[in-house]
Write a protein that holds these residues in place. Sequence first.
Motif, short mmCIF file in Angstrom:
data_model
loop_
_atom_site.label_atom_id
_atom_site.label_comp_id
_atom_site.label_asym_id
_atom_site.label_seq_id
_atom_site.Cartn_x
_atom_site.Cartn_y
_atom_site.Cartn_z
N TRP A 50 48.03 37.06 45.29
CA TRP A 50 48.15 37.79 46.17
C TRP A 50 49.78 38.20 46.46
O TRP A 50 50.38 39.21 46.82
N GLU A 51 50.47 37.03 45.81
CA GLU A 51 52.03 37.21 45.95
C GLU A 51 52.62 38.35 45.22
O GLU A 51 53.35 39.14 45.54
N LEU A 104 43.19 40.39 53.76
CA LEU A 104 43.46 39.22 53.56
C LEU A 104 42.84 38.08 54.16
O LEU A 104 42.42 37.21 53.53
N ARG A 162 45.68 31.97 52.17
CA ARG A 162 45.03 32.18 50.85
C ARG A 162 45.65 30.96 49.72
O ARG A 162 46.36 31.67 48.71
N ILE A 184 50.29 34.52 53.45
CA ILE A 184 49.41 34.59 52.35
C ILE A 184 49.14 32.89 51.89
O ILE A 184 48.13 32.25 51.80
N GLY A 206 47.05 42.67 55.72
CA GLY A 206 46.85 41.65 56.33
C GLY A 206 45.32 41.40 56.61
O GLY A 206 44.76 40.38 56.71
#
Length: 152
Positions: free
Chosen positions: A56-57, A151, A49, A45, A148
Amino acid sequence: MTGGAALAFWQLIIFEGLLLLAAGMTIAAGIRGIIGSAVILSGLIGWIRAEDFWNWEFPLLIGVSGAAAILVYLSRKAGEGELIASLAGGISSLVVLGTFLTPIIALMAWVMIMGTGLMPRMTKKQIFWGIAPTVWRTVIGLGWIIGGNILV
């Protein structure tokens, strides 16, 4: 192919390899694998990103906490049923052999090598709770791969 496109291609290859590593860790190592996979995905991530890392985390950390809690519950429930420990390992080995061989050859090789039955003489409830942690780890591992790829 230009240098930039080749670099992006190799980055995607590395990215997919790390996603498969995360999924494999989850399936093989259980809760420790989930935590290790979360570390790998956090790094991915940050790499992919970085501008919206925390967007996202936080969902990742919440999902990891929930997945680990469910796995602990399922593992304890499976332990209460006095299930034969080799059942999940036997089924996992059938899946691994089936990945590399045709299904009929895999089944024959598995019976000859492992020598354990698919379903021991137990109630359906005991079998369900015994297989549930393995199925849950597989679902989580597939979730890492799908998440993923979203992502990217």
